[in-house]
Design an enzyme around this catalytic site. Structure first.
Site, PDB file in Angstrom:
ATOM      1  CE  LYS A  51      -0.324   0.421   5.051  1.00  0.00           C
ATOM      2  NZ  LYS A  51      -1.176   0.621   6.029  1.00  0.00           N
ATOM      3  CE1 TYR A 100      12.384  33.021  -0.118  1.00  0.00           C
ATOM      4  CE2 TYR A 100      12.828  30.545  -0.035  1.00  0.00           C
ATOM      5  CZ  TYR A 100      12.254  31.526  -0.728  1.00  0.00           C
ATOM      6  OH  TYR A 100      11.767  31.692  -2.071  1.00  0.00           O
TER       7      TYR A 100
END
Length: 406
Positions: A52, A288
């Protein structure tokens, strides 16, 4: 680092040289891990690989094909969409759809040759309706403490009443899921509850399919040896029961806790390409917010991978890339598409276009899934499912023989 020529391209991808990051899966490591688990099981117990979530980020179709070639009895997926993808890829192995299916999806599930797990009243009613038109093969799931999917112990009489009314339903398997597989005493208590529920199914005569499968153990329960209903009650149904275990994270080479498991090989490596190199002076601030200020003249590399690729922003000013056994620390905040690294002290020439490892197996100085998970207060399951989510995948066979994990 795997050489370019030995990489198997993902189907449909032809732009290897255009990628800024890439995810490499070692299929031999996956095979090794399955055999590592097999070697620790009684020969009568088989493995249901859980593929999965796109095989925990490794790529469901190539991984599933690899496991099928190794003779597994079935594959475990979460929802209908995953099962249909396997069928469209002409994977004919038995597929168990373990959760997330709606009653309206049940007929399509059966028509595609998938085996649904029935875990609530609405799904069972839908299965009963469908069984009036065709034979329906199902697995039943019971909740023995997870509080998620599954019939509760007090539901068992109602379940038996319903199934008795429709003999076209075949219960091929009975399952549960443990919330604390590593907790031996609690898991033993839950196994006892589960055993009583199977007793009721047997006594009421609704286990028509013989033999039938019981599957309980995830990776943690397997490691603690709790994968069967063995409480010495000499139940009549025991001679008809076959057992599977459902490993997930272990198949991909990652232990369920930070302690290494020798012989287990992490299968995933994520690399990022150097897209820029420049020298900045002492005192320059990086990325940043200017959260990192250079303490010396520094050769700064820019890697083409950021948080949009699943690289956690929490690795800002902490993580590193590796190349040829050397670490290159991240500088400043991780950006959406890039992260900066200090390559000033590179022991071998660093050039534009070079690949550096961002997630590795903990060897060769690379970050491991457990190290990253520890930094962001998560678990390695999340790391392998999220990192490299827009990176093309490549598959290699390098016959891994050394196993460790950080």
């Amino acid at each position: 680092m795997e050489s370019e020529s030995s990489l198997i391209e993902i189907p449909g991808y032809a732009g290897r040289d255009l990628s800024r990051s890439r995810l490499i899966v070692d299929l031999d490591a996956l095979s090794n891990n399955l055999e590592w688990i097999r070697s620790r099981l009684p020969s009568s117990i088989e493995i249901l690989p859980v593929v999965k979530a796109d095989a925990y980020g490794h790529g469901m179709l190539p991984v599933a094909k690899n496991f099928v070639e190794m003779g597994v009895p079935a594959l475990g997926v979460m929802g209908l969409e995953e099962g249909v993808r396997l069928r469209k890829a002409e994977i004919s192995a038995k597929v168990i759809v373990m959760g997330g299916i709606l009653p309206s999806e049940l007929e399509e599930c059966i028509s595609c040759g998938l085996t649904p797990v029935i875990h609530n009243c609405e799904l069972l009613e839908a299965a009963l309706d469908l069984a009036r038109k065709m034979e329906v093969h199902i697995h039943l799931k019971f909740d023995v403490g997870m509080g998620r999917l599954g019939f509760l112990p007090e539901d068992i009489s109602w379940v038996c009443d319903k199934i008795e009314m429709e003999p076209s339903i075949r219960i091929e398997g009975v399952m549960s899921h443990f919330p604390e597989g590593e907790n031996i005493s609690e898991t033993s208590r839950q196994i006892a509850i589960f055993g009583c529920m199977v007793d009721e199914l047997w006594d009421r005569g609704v286990l028509y399919a013989r033999p039938f499968v019981i599957h309980l153990a995830n990776s943690a329960a397997f490691l603690s040896g709790q994968y069967s209903v063995a409480d010495k009650k000499n139940r009549a149904w025991e001679k008809y029961a076959r057992y599977w275990i459902r490993p997930g994270i272990l198949l991909y080479g990652i232990p369920v806790d930070p302690l290494p498991l020798p012989g287990l090989n992490p299968a995933m490596e994520i690399q990022a390409r150097l897209i820029s190199l420049k020298t900045l002076s002492e005192g320059s601030r990086i990325s940043y917010g200017g959260t990192f200020s250079l303490s010396r003249k520094t050769r700064v590399g820019v890697l083409g991978m950021g948080y949009a690729d699943g690289l956690p922003r929490e690795l800002s000013n902490w993580g590193w890339a590796s190349r040829m056994g050397q670490k290159f620390p991240f500088l400043g905040r991780v950006c959406m598409d890039m992260v900066m690294v200090d390559v000033t002290d590179a022991e071998s020439p660093v050039c534009l276009g070079d690949w550096m490892t961002v997630l590795g197996n903990g060897d060769d100085s690379s970050m491991s899934a457990w190290e990253i998970a520890g930094r962001i207060r998560s678990i390695p399951y999340e790391i392998v499912c999220r990192m490299g989510n827009r990176s093309p995948r490549f598959y290699s066979r390098k016959a891994s023989s050394s196993g460790n994990s950080g």
